[in-house]
Scaffold this motif. Structure first.
Motif, PDB file in Angstrom:
ATOM      1  N   ARG A 102       4.363   5.076  14.363  1.00  0.00           N
ATOM      2  CA  ARG A 102       5.956   4.777  14.355  1.00  0.00           C
ATOM      3  C   ARG A 102       6.906   5.596  15.379  1.00  0.00           C
ATOM      4  NH1 ARG A 102       8.142   0.640  10.609  1.00  0.00           N
ATOM      5  NH2 ARG A 102       6.349  -0.256   9.646  1.00  0.00           N
ATOM      6  N   ARG A 143       0.900  -8.535  13.735  1.00  0.00           N
ATOM      7  CA  ARG A 143       0.655  -7.574  13.523  1.00  0.00           C
ATOM      8  C   ARG A 143      -0.912  -7.665  12.936  1.00  0.00           C
ATOM      9  NH1 ARG A 143       3.175  -2.784  11.069  1.00  0.00           N
ATOM     10  NH2 ARG A 143       4.832  -3.975  10.096  1.00  0.00           N
ATOM     11  N   ARG A 196      11.879   2.921  10.032  1.00  0.00           N
ATOM     12  CA  ARG A 196      11.181   2.230   9.329  1.00  0.00           C
ATOM     13  C   ARG A 196      11.549   0.471   9.419  1.00  0.00           C
ATOM     14  NH1 ARG A 196       7.826   2.109   7.024  1.00  0.00           N
ATOM     15  NH2 ARG A 196       6.985   4.228   5.996  1.00  0.00           N
ATOM     16  N   ASP A 253      -3.696  -5.398  14.848  1.00  0.00           N
ATOM     17  CA  ASP A 253      -4.213  -4.551  14.098  1.00  0.00           C
ATOM     18  C   ASP A 253      -5.877  -4.629  13.731  1.00  0.00           C
ATOM     19  OD1 ASP A 253      -2.242  -3.204  14.309  1.00  0.00           O
ATOM     20  OD2 ASP A 253      -1.410  -3.221  12.150  1.00  0.00           O
ATOM     21  N   ARG A 274      -4.850   7.621  19.144  1.00  0.00           N
ATOM     22  CA  ARG A 274      -5.634   7.463  17.865  1.00  0.00           C
ATOM     23  C   ARG A 274      -6.211   9.032  17.904  1.00  0.00           C
ATOM     24  NH1 ARG A 274      -4.975   2.995  15.250  1.00  0.00           N
ATOM     25  NH2 ARG A 274      -5.582   3.892  13.457  1.00  0.00           N
ATOM     26  N   GLY A 298      -2.739   3.837   5.164  1.00  0.00           N
ATOM     27  CA  GLY A 298      -2.613   3.270   6.845  1.00  0.00           C
ATOM     28  C   GLY A 298      -3.757   2.305   6.923  1.00  0.00           C
ATOM     29  N   ARG A 299      -4.308   2.352   7.975  1.00  0.00           N
ATOM     30  CA  ARG A 299      -5.334   1.314   8.211  1.00  0.00           C
ATOM     31  C   ARG A 299      -6.632   1.747   8.475  1.00  0.00           C
ATOM     32  NH1 ARG A 299      -0.767  -0.004   8.217  1.00  0.00           N
ATOM     33  NH2 ARG A 299       0.271  -2.034   8.860  1.00  0.00           N
ATOM     34  N   ASP A 300      -6.921   2.883   8.625  1.00  0.00           N
ATOM     35  CA  ASP A 300      -8.253   3.385   8.922  1.00  0.00           C
ATOM     36  C   ASP A 300      -8.657   4.648   8.080  1.00  0.00           C
ATOM     37  OD1 ASP A 300      -6.380   5.143  10.060  1.00  0.00           O
ATOM     38  OD2 ASP A 300      -7.670   5.366  11.935  1.00  0.00           O
ATOM     39  N   ARG A 314      -8.333  -4.985  17.263  1.00  0.00           N
ATOM     40  CA  ARG A 314      -8.298  -3.893  18.417  1.00  0.00           C
ATOM     41  C   ARG A 314      -9.872  -3.307  18.158  1.00  0.00           C
ATOM     42  NH1 ARG A 314      -4.125  -0.345  14.963  1.00  0.00           N
ATOM     43  NH2 ARG A 314      -5.877   0.442  13.323  1.00  0.00           N
ATOM     44  N   ALA A 373      -0.827   2.046  18.617  1.00  0.00           N
ATOM     45  CA  ALA A 373      -1.824   2.235  17.811  1.00  0.00           C
ATOM     46  C   ALA A 373      -3.202   1.825  18.547  1.00  0.00           C
ATOM     47  CB  ALA A 373      -1.807   1.973  16.488  1.00  0.00           C
ATOM     48  N   GLY A 413       7.707  -1.022  13.497  1.00  0.00           N
ATOM     49  CA  GLY A 413       6.429  -1.496  13.175  1.00  0.00           C
ATOM     50  C   GLY A 413       5.775  -2.310  14.164  1.00  0.00           C
ATOM     51  N   ALA A 465       4.995   0.350  16.951  1.00  0.00           N
ATOM     52  CA  ALA A 465       3.743   1.272  16.395  1.00  0.00           C
ATOM     53  C   ALA A 465       2.345   0.337  16.730  1.00  0.00           C
ATOM     54  CB  ALA A 465       3.771   1.546  14.929  1.00  0.00           C
ATOM     55  N   LYS A 488       0.844  -1.250  -0.039  1.00  0.00           N
ATOM     56  CA  LYS A 488      -0.197   0.070  -0.126  1.00  0.00           C
ATOM     57  C   LYS A 488       0.888   1.323   0.175  1.00  0.00           C
ATOM     58  CE  LYS A 488      -0.774   0.093   4.987  1.00  0.00           C
ATOM     59  NZ  LYS A 488       0.457  -0.279   5.153  1.00  0.00           N
ATOM     60  N   THR A 541       0.531   7.293   7.101  1.00  0.00           N
ATOM     61  CA  THR A 541       0.098   7.520   8.347  1.00  0.00           C
ATOM     62  C   THR A 541       0.629   6.622   9.684  1.00  0.00           C
ATOM     63  OG1 THR A 541      -1.988   6.163   8.408  1.00  0.00           O
ATOM     64  CG2 THR A 541      -2.106   8.868   7.542  1.00  0.00           C
ATOM     65  N   GLY A 542       1.198   5.428   8.830  1.00  0.00           N
ATOM     66  CA  GLY A 542       2.183   4.531   9.787  1.00  0.00           C
ATOM     67  C   GLY A 542       3.149   5.269  10.428  1.00  0.00           C
TER      68      GLY A 542
HETATM   69  O1  C5P Z   1       1.767   1.124   7.679  1.00  0.00           O
HETATM   70  P1  C5P Z   1       2.805   0.800   8.908  1.00  0.00           P
HETATM   71  O2  C5P Z   1       3.503  -0.772   9.004  1.00  0.00           O
HETATM   72  O3  C5P Z   1       4.000   1.879   8.816  1.00  0.00           O
HETATM   73  O4  C5P Z   1       2.293   0.861  10.401  1.00  0.00           O
HETATM   74  C1  C5P Z   1       2.802   0.625  11.607  1.00  0.00           C
HETATM   75  C2  C5P Z   1       1.641   0.237  12.364  1.00  0.00           C
HETATM   76  O5  C5P Z   1       0.993   1.526  12.774  1.00  0.00           O
HETATM   77  C3  C5P Z   1       0.533  -0.624  11.992  1.00  0.00           C
HETATM   78  O6  C5P Z   1       0.838  -2.051  12.194  1.00  0.00           O
HETATM   79  C4  C5P Z   1      -0.828  -0.184  12.683  1.00  0.00           C
HETATM   80  O7  C5P Z   1      -0.915  -0.766  13.935  1.00  0.00           O
HETATM   81  C5  C5P Z   1      -0.417   1.163  12.981  1.00  0.00           C
HETATM   82  N1  C5P Z   1      -1.272   2.028  12.085  1.00  0.00           N
HETATM   83  C6  C5P Z   1      -2.717   2.466  12.510  1.00  0.00           C
HETATM   84  N2  C5P Z   1      -3.378   2.989  11.588  1.00  0.00           N
HETATM   85  C7  C5P Z   1      -2.856   3.871  10.589  1.00  0.00           C
HETATM   86  C8  C5P Z   1      -1.750   3.565  10.135  1.00  0.00           C
HETATM   87  C9  C5P Z   1      -0.634   2.602  10.788  1.00  0.00           C
HETATM   88  O8  C5P Z   1      -2.956   1.979  13.525  1.00  0.00           O
HETATM   89  N3  C5P Z   1      -3.548   4.450   9.930  1.00  0.00           N
END
Ligand code: C5P
Length: 210
Positions: free
Chosen positions: A36, A163, A73, A167, A91, A112-114, A170, A85, A78, A81, A13, A31-32
């Motif tokens: 992080r 992870r 990175r 993710d 959040r 990101g995720r959301d 939650r 998160a 990760g 994070a 992504k 947004t990750g």
């Molecule tokens: O995308 P990345 O691997 O950098 O994200 C690291 C962690 O940050 C994810 O595993 C997730 O728990 C959290 N995250 C999130 N919401 C986002 C982006 C990342 O919860 N929008």
């Protein structure tokens, strides 16, 4: 135009979001990196990642413009994070900066995720990028080896599975495709093919909203 790209770790992504941002000349926010950055700050201050008050404090002080991508990175960040998160207060503190980024004139690409579910539910185009855990682990393993980080494939796969579970499990803003997101499975696609498919999905969504 706002483009929302979500998906699990190492689904591709981030690369797709970057390429789409270049193509449409839009600013891009990974947004990750914010989560992080919070994880890193908690550890740097000498607290445990599970310390919610420390994570809240770190999120409220996060210097969003000064995040050191190189330092954030690595795979252990990760994992860190994803622990911080899961705290709703963390959040909530990061919500405004992301929404402002999405709402800037001309639009933006966020990954990101959301993003499609919480940050920009009204996004013009939403893509949920997936790939099998084994393929994601293979890609991440290759990338880490190239960077000279010796780590076993099985360890990378276990990290990805852990992870995903955290993710998706939650209570607040879990990893989940928005109902109106287009799904893009990149398991058998290389970067170019995945980019072409993503571009076609954005163009399709654009026509719908035009
Ligand atoms: O995308 P990345 O691997 O950098 O994200 C690291 C962690 O940050 C994810 O595993 C997730 O728990 C959290 N995250 C999130 N919401 C986002 C982006 C990342 O919860 N929008």
């Amino acid at each position: 135009m706002i483009i929302a790209i979500d998906g699990p770790a190492a689904s591709g992504k981030g690369t797709l979001a970057k390429r789409l941002a270049q193509h449409y000349r839009l600013p891009h926010l990974d947004t990750g990196l914010l989560y992080r950055g919070v994880g890193r700050a908690v550890l740097d201050a000498g607290y445990a990642l599970a310390d919610e008050a420390a994570a809240r404090e770190a999120a409220s002080r996060l210097a969003v413009d000064a995040l050191d991508e190189e330092r954030l990175r690595g795979p252990e960040m990760g994992e860190a994070a994803s622990v911080v998160a899961a705290f709703p207060a963390v959040r909530a503190l990061l919500l405004d900066v992301q929404r402002r980024f999405a709402a800037q004139p001309g639009g933006a690409v966020l990954d990101g995720r959301d993003i499609g579910t919480v940050i920009a539910p009204g996004a013009d185009a939403k893509i949920f990028v997936t790939a099998s855990p084994e393929e994601r682990a293979r890609r991440r393993h290759l990338e880490l080896n190239r960077r000279g980080e010796p780590i076993a494939y099985d360890e990378v796969l276990a990290d990805i599975r852990r992870r995903d579970e955290r993710d998706a499990g939650r209570g607040t803003a879990p990893l989940k495709a928005a109902d109106d997101a287009a799904l893009l499975d990149t398991t058998s696609l290389d970067i170019e093919a995945a980019f072409r498919a993503a571009l076609a999905l954005v163009e399709q969504a654009r026509k719908k909203t035009a």
